[in-house]
Design a protein around this motif. Sequence first.
Motif, mmCIF file in Angstrom:
data_model
loop_
_atom_site.group_PDB
_atom_site.id
_atom_site.type_symbol
_atom_site.label_atom_id
_atom_site.label_comp_id
_atom_site.label_asym_id
_atom_site.label_seq_id
_atom_site.Cartn_x
_atom_site.Cartn_y
_atom_site.Cartn_z
ATOM 1 N N GLN A 135 54.077 31.716 42.424
ATOM 2 C CA GLN A 135 54.676 32.849 41.723
ATOM 3 C C GLN A 135 54.957 32.460 40.270
ATOM 4 N N GLY A 136 55.474 31.256 40.062
ATOM 5 C CA GLY A 136 55.674 30.766 38.702
ATOM 6 C C GLY A 136 54.363 30.646 37.952
ATOM 7 N N ASN A 137 53.338 30.148 38.639
ATOM 8 C CA ASN A 137 52.013 30.033 38.042
ATOM 9 C C ASN A 137 51.539 31.375 37.490
ATOM 10 N N ASN A 138 51.720 32.417 38.255
ATOM 11 C CA ASN A 138 51.225 33.726 37.838
ATOM 12 C C ASN A 138 52.093 34.373 36.767
ATOM 13 N N VAL A 139 53.394 34.084 36.771
ATOM 14 C CA VAL A 139 54.234 34.555 35.670
ATOM 15 C C VAL A 139 53.751 33.949 34.351
ATOM 16 N N GLY A 140 53.443 32.654 34.369
ATOM 17 C CA GLY A 140 52.918 32.009 33.165
ATOM 18 C C GLY A 140 51.569 32.568 32.756
ATOM 19 N N LEU A 141 50.732 32.864 33.755
ATOM 20 C CA LEU A 141 49.406 33.405 33.471
ATOM 21 C C LEU A 141 49.493 34.779 32.824
ATOM 22 N N LEU A 142 50.528 35.550 33.175
ATOM 23 C CA LEU A 142 50.737 36.846 32.539
ATOM 24 C C LEU A 142 51.345 36.716 31.148
ATOM 25 N N ALA A 143 52.403 35.874 31.047
ATOM 26 C CA ALA A 143 53.177 35.827 29.806
ATOM 27 C C ALA A 143 52.488 35.041 28.700
ATOM 28 N N GLY A 144 51.871 33.900 29.036
ATOM 29 C CA GLY A 144 51.302 33.034 28.005
ATOM 30 C C GLY A 144 50.242 33.712 27.157
ATOM 31 N N PRO A 145 49.169 34.252 27.775
ATOM 32 C CA PRO A 145 48.151 34.924 26.969
ATOM 33 C C PRO A 145 48.685 36.148 26.229
ATOM 34 N N ALA A 146 49.640 36.885 26.847
ATOM 35 C CA ALA A 146 50.183 38.073 26.181
ATOM 36 C C ALA A 146 50.913 37.694 24.899
ATOM 37 N N VAL A 147 51.759 36.660 24.966
ATOM 38 C CA VAL A 147 52.491 36.217 23.772
ATOM 39 C C VAL A 147 51.530 35.647 22.746
ATOM 40 N N ALA A 148 50.583 34.806 23.215
ATOM 41 C CA ALA A 148 49.636 34.199 22.284
ATOM 42 C C ALA A 148 48.787 35.257 21.589
ATOM 43 N N GLY A 149 48.338 36.260 22.324
ATOM 44 C CA GLY A 149 47.541 37.320 21.722
ATOM 45 C C GLY A 149 48.317 38.090 20.666
ATOM 46 N N ALA A 150 49.604 38.373 20.972
ATOM 47 C CA ALA A 150 50.429 39.091 19.994
ATOM 48 C C ALA A 150 50.658 38.249 18.742
ATOM 49 N N LEU A 151 50.907 36.957 18.912
ATOM 50 C CA LEU A 151 51.109 36.073 17.759
ATOM 51 C C LEU A 151 49.838 35.975 16.919
ATOM 52 N N ALA A 152 48.699 35.788 17.587
ATOM 53 C CA ALA A 152 47.443 35.663 16.854
ATOM 54 C C ALA A 152 47.125 36.938 16.082
ATOM 55 N N GLU A 153 47.461 38.084 16.675
ATOM 56 C CA GLU A 153 47.176 39.358 16.026
ATOM 57 C C GLU A 153 48.019 39.557 14.773
ATOM 58 N N THR A 154 49.281 39.125 14.824
ATOM 59 C CA THR A 154 50.193 39.392 13.709
ATOM 60 C C THR A 154 50.253 38.268 12.689
ATOM 61 N N ALA A 155 50.097 37.001 13.143
ATOM 62 C CA ALA A 155 50.299 35.877 12.223
ATOM 63 C C ALA A 155 49.152 34.882 12.220
ATOM 64 N N GLY A 156 48.075 35.152 12.937
ATOM 65 C CA GLY A 156 46.937 34.248 12.960
ATOM 66 C C GLY A 156 47.049 33.213 14.073
ATOM 67 N N TRP A 157 45.903 32.592 14.410
ATOM 68 C CA TRP A 157 45.860 31.651 15.520
ATOM 69 C C TRP A 157 46.760 30.436 15.305
ATOM 70 N N ALA A 158 46.976 30.034 14.060
ATOM 71 C CA ALA A 158 47.802 28.849 13.808
ATOM 72 C C ALA A 158 49.228 29.028 14.329
ATOM 73 N N SER A 159 49.712 30.276 14.414
ATOM 74 C CA SER A 159 51.075 30.520 14.890
ATOM 75 C C SER A 159 51.219 30.292 16.381
#
Length: 397
Positions: free
Chosen positions: A350-374
């Motif tokens: 269950q923890g594994n899947n929470v991370g699988l949902l949250a990690g890419p979502a946060v990373a995608g939002a950061l990359a979209e607004t501030a670039g991949w370096a963020s």
Amino acid sequence: MSAVAAAVRASGAVRGWPTILLVVGAGIVSAFQVGKAPAALETVRADLGLDLSTASWLLSAFAVVGAVSGIAIGIGADHVGARRMAVGGLLLQAAASVAGAAAGDATLLLASRVVEGLGFLAVVVAAPALVVAVAQDDRRSRAIAAWGTFMPVGIAGVMVAALLLPLVGWRGFWLGNAAILAGYAGLLAVGTRGLATDAEPRPIGPDVAAVLAARGPWLLAGLFACFTGGFFALFGFLPTILSERLAAGPGAASLLTALAVVVNVVGNLGCGWLLARGVGHRMLLVAGFVLVAAAGFGIVGVDLPGWLAYAVCLAVSAAVGVVPVALFDLAPAQAPRPELLGATIGFLMQGNNVGLLAGPAVAGALAETAGWASVAPFIAVVAAVAIGLVFALRRRG
């Protein structure tokens, strides 16, 4: 030794590596179902006329199911029996894959993916209990390490098999997976016959309460969430990153990503070898999370040449494979009671899947607004939290 393992000895069954590898194979063919959706996504979109937002749910359906039902599936495995749960999970995935192949719109296809996710979770929660049951104490770490290879091997295998999509179409691809799953269910049922893994009937409520009240399952779930969140914040977008950094076409980017995923097996097997020689779980976990943080800076945080960034991908993917194996290996000692191993692994997943949902979502939002370096500092923070959780683990067993 767990109560399940004691039951195996009492049954008089002679077990060893052939049975362990048979169980690992059940995980691999289940992992095909995780990888088949991204591999066939563009073909499915073109056939059903799906927009990108709807299609993205084909990828995240498994993670959503796992994030909300892991402990329930684990409790089910403890009460129904790990062998029955694993065989049933394979058959459920097969039936859902047939239904998905017949889908004429997004609704039925998404529903079939949810059912596939339940079957997948049933297998990956029950199978480690079978591995622990079969493996003698002196080979348990190596057996768990072999089990840890199921995801990278399965995903990489189905990505390669996706080269057949132009010949069979996505519906034929789904039906082919259904046939493999159904056939493997029969093979697993025959190969594990006589393996006594059924628990005595008992109330479910106290078992749920015992797992939720225990410290160990929460820490394992948190660690797995941090690992998948940090790892897939990068590797979930690897085809896109490779296309930008190496100017790789879609086919080449897919194959390069499959290679980066499959080398994770090196760390999986290496972890079993190290654990068998007395290297501690804490040391392996800390080293793994330090490397996860380093990957963020090496791949997107600094402006390395594309080929060097990809070399960092390969090296880090190989090394951090120690983390999931170490966590699975800790599960028997961190379970509140031996008969709650399935529930503990379910909570871990269950923890594994929470991370699988949250990690890419946060990373995608950061990359979209501030670039991949963020994305690199975000991964470093996640890794730092994980290292804190490692030191909160108490030695048990």
